[in-house]
Scaffold this active site. Sequence first.
Site, PDB file in Angstrom:
ATOM      1  N   LEU A  91      11.772  -2.911   8.273  1.00 20.32           N
ATOM      2  CA  LEU A  91      12.781  -1.849   8.367  1.00 20.32           C
ATOM      3  C   LEU A  91      12.895  -1.054   7.076  1.00 20.32           C
ATOM      4  O   LEU A  91      13.655  -0.099   7.002  1.00 20.32           O
ATOM      5  CB  LEU A  91      14.154  -2.462   8.696  1.00 20.32           C
ATOM      6  CG  LEU A  91      14.223  -3.326   9.946  1.00 20.32           C
ATOM      7  CD1 LEU A  91      15.606  -3.973  10.055  1.00 20.32           C
ATOM      8  CD2 LEU A  91      13.912  -2.522  11.184  1.00 20.32           C
ATOM      9  N   ALA A  92      12.166  -1.457   6.050  1.00 19.01           N
ATOM     10  CA  ALA A  92      12.291  -0.842   4.727  1.00 19.01           C
ATOM     11  C   ALA A  92      11.719   0.573   4.721  1.00 19.01           C
ATOM     12  O   ALA A  92      10.639   0.816   5.242  1.00 19.01           O
ATOM     13  CB  ALA A  92      11.553  -1.701   3.694  1.00 19.01           C
ATOM     14  N   TRP A  93      12.479   1.490   4.118  1.00 21.01           N
ATOM     15  CA  TRP A  93      11.969   2.854   3.910  1.00 21.01           C
ATOM     16  C   TRP A  93      12.914   3.564   2.963  1.00 21.01           C
ATOM     17  O   TRP A  93      14.130   3.473   3.102  1.00 21.01           O
ATOM     18  CB  TRP A  93      11.855   3.629   5.221  1.00 21.01           C
ATOM     19  CG  TRP A  93      10.814   4.701   5.126  1.00 21.01           C
ATOM     20  CD1 TRP A  93      11.027   6.022   4.847  1.00 21.01           C
ATOM     21  CD2 TRP A  93       9.406   4.555   5.291  1.00 21.01           C
ATOM     22  NE1 TRP A  93       9.839   6.707   4.822  1.00 21.01           N
ATOM     23  CE2 TRP A  93       8.813   5.811   5.102  1.00 21.01           C
ATOM     24  CE3 TRP A  93       8.569   3.481   5.566  1.00 21.01           C
ATOM     25  CZ2 TRP A  93       7.458   6.033   5.179  1.00 21.01           C
ATOM     26  CZ3 TRP A  93       7.210   3.704   5.647  1.00 21.01           C
ATOM     27  CH2 TRP A  93       6.672   4.966   5.465  1.00 21.01           C
TER      28      TRP A  93
ATOM     29  N   TYR B 283       8.423  12.716   6.249  1.00 21.03           N
ATOM     30  CA  TYR B 283       8.949  11.437   6.755  1.00 21.03           C
ATOM     31  C   TYR B 283       8.260  11.071   8.072  1.00 21.03           C
ATOM     32  O   TYR B 283       7.724   9.977   8.232  1.00 21.03           O
ATOM     33  CB  TYR B 283      10.463  11.539   6.942  1.00 21.03           C
ATOM     34  CG  TYR B 283      11.068  10.334   7.616  1.00 21.03           C
ATOM     35  CD1 TYR B 283      11.270   9.147   6.911  1.00 21.03           C
ATOM     36  CD2 TYR B 283      11.459  10.368   8.951  1.00 21.03           C
ATOM     37  CE1 TYR B 283      11.822   8.039   7.523  1.00 21.03           C
ATOM     38  CE2 TYR B 283      12.023   9.271   9.564  1.00 21.03           C
ATOM     39  CZ  TYR B 283      12.198   8.106   8.849  1.00 21.03           C
ATOM     40  OH  TYR B 283      12.749   7.009   9.455  1.00 21.03           O
TER      41      TYR B 283
ATOM     42  N   LYS C 181       5.681   7.940   8.694  1.00 20.92           N
ATOM     43  CA  LYS C 181       6.025   6.883   9.636  1.00 20.92           C
ATOM     44  C   LYS C 181       5.001   6.803  10.766  1.00 20.92           C
ATOM     45  O   LYS C 181       4.633   5.717  11.208  1.00 20.92           O
ATOM     46  CB  LYS C 181       7.427   7.104  10.206  1.00 20.92           C
ATOM     47  CG  LYS C 181       8.544   6.932   9.196  1.00 20.92           C
ATOM     48  CD  LYS C 181       8.690   5.492   8.735  1.00 20.92           C
ATOM     49  CE  LYS C 181       9.357   4.666   9.817  1.00 20.92           C
ATOM     50  NZ  LYS C 181       9.655   3.297   9.411  1.00 20.92           N
TER      51      LYS C 181
END
Length: 111
Positions: free
Chosen positions: A27-29, A90, A94
């Site tokens: 979930l890291a961003w 972004y 992703k």
Amino acid sequence: MKKIPVDLFEVKDPYNYFGRPDVLLHLAWRDGFIHNSPAHIDDLPKHYSFLKKMMEAGISQVAVMGTMHEIGFYEGSIDSGTPCSPETSYGISKNALRQLVALTAAQKKIT
């Protein structure tokens, strides 16, 4: 749950460091709400390197959170077959991470 404060990008052997887990939920961003932050492109190889290390070490399942930004502008219902056409750094980052993880997971027979 056990919280382990660490810079994921600095751990050389994350699989063993985190106790040889069965499942990874990534979930890291950074800068998620700053859609054209340079951090998205700069951090992409670091995220992939972390995930790849986990997959090469033996993790059996990987899930990476995505968002609507991977899809880009699209009218209508969205499902797993909706084509991706991201319009921000972004979304591009992703989407690229999703594709890289899917490719590596398929090669290693990881769910």
